[in-house]
Design a protein around this motif. Structure first.
Motif, PDB file in Angstrom:
ATOM      1  N   PRO A  65       0.853  -1.425  -0.028  1.00  0.00           N
ATOM      2  CA  PRO A  65       0.083  -0.090   0.132  1.00  0.00           C
ATOM      3  C   PRO A  65       0.934   1.281  -0.052  1.00  0.00           C
ATOM      4  N   LEU A  66       0.303   2.122  -0.688  1.00  0.00           N
ATOM      5  CA  LEU A  66       1.176   3.523  -0.894  1.00  0.00           C
ATOM      6  C   LEU A  66       0.158   4.567  -0.726  1.00  0.00           C
ATOM      7  N   GLU A  67       0.910   5.825  -0.286  1.00  0.00           N
ATOM      8  CA  GLU A  67       0.218   7.236  -0.221  1.00  0.00           C
ATOM      9  C   GLU A  67       0.976   8.093  -0.713  1.00  0.00           C
ATOM     10  N   PRO A  68       0.437   9.296  -1.503  1.00  0.00           N
ATOM     11  CA  PRO A  68       1.273  10.061  -1.934  1.00  0.00           C
ATOM     12  C   PRO A  68       2.037  11.156  -0.838  1.00  0.00           C
ATOM     13  N   VAL A  69       3.179  11.373  -1.167  1.00  0.00           N
ATOM     14  CA  VAL A  69       4.035  12.325  -0.034  1.00  0.00           C
ATOM     15  C   VAL A  69       3.977  13.624  -0.610  1.00  0.00           C
TER      16      VAL A  69
END
Length: 181
Positions: A65-69
């Motif tokens: 899982p990823l989230e924008p930085v």
């Protein structure tokens, strides 16, 4: 942290994106995936060979899982943080992945990069059609002020965008390896 760039091409290495992300995540290395650009030496680039940022992120995100930085600044890569199982961001070099989406999501308006070719030509964009010669003036004894004037003039001629995929796009004569990419 160490950064490793990986140009992703459909049918060539797109099936290895998750493996490369895992490599970076496990070893504390920032993997930066780059969309294949029309700067190949043999000139056979086709838009069908481009693996888009959204596809790259979809593949990685299905496993990690990823989230924008937020806060890209002038960095060419848009960054995405890996999340641990409980949804908390990982820290350290293996805490994020980057994608340089110059084809599907151009970032020309925020780019502050210039290139110096092996022949001493300054380019204000990878896709610039011309260069400002710095080698000649340097060898002729140009002053620092004269060189600054040449470089400032080059940067002031930066385009609003490279127009890949649009009718007005003109492919540069030099390949990425000749430009200094």
């Amino acid at each position: 942290p160490v950064k490793i760039n990986c140009v992703v091409m459909a049918g060539v290495n797109d099936d290895e994106v998750v493996d490369m992300a895992r490599f970076g995540r496990d070893r504390g290395v920032v993997m930066r995936f780059i969309e294949f650009m029309p700067l190949d030496a043999d000139g056979r680039w086709k838009s069908a060979d481009v693996v888009s940022q959204s596809e790259i992120l979809e593949r990685i995100g299905a496993v990690f899982p990823l989230e924008p930085v937020p806060g890209r600044d002038h960095e060419p890569a848009e960054r995405f943080a890996y999340l641990d199982r409980d949804g908390v961001r990982r820290v350290g070099g293996g805490g994020h992945v980057g994608v340089i989406a110059s084809v599907t999501r151009p970032f020309c308006e925020s780019c502050d990069r210039v290139r110096l070719s092996t022949e001493g030509g300054m380019r204000n964009c990878l896709f610039a059609l011309g260069e400002t010669d710095l080698r000649g003036p340097l060898r002729a004894g140009a002053t620092d002020d004269e060189l600054v004037q040449l470089m400032t003039g080059n940067v002031s001629e930066k385009w609003a965008g490279h127009a890949i995929g649009q009718l007005q796009f003109i492919r540069p004569r030099k390949s990425m390896s000749q430009i200094g990419g």
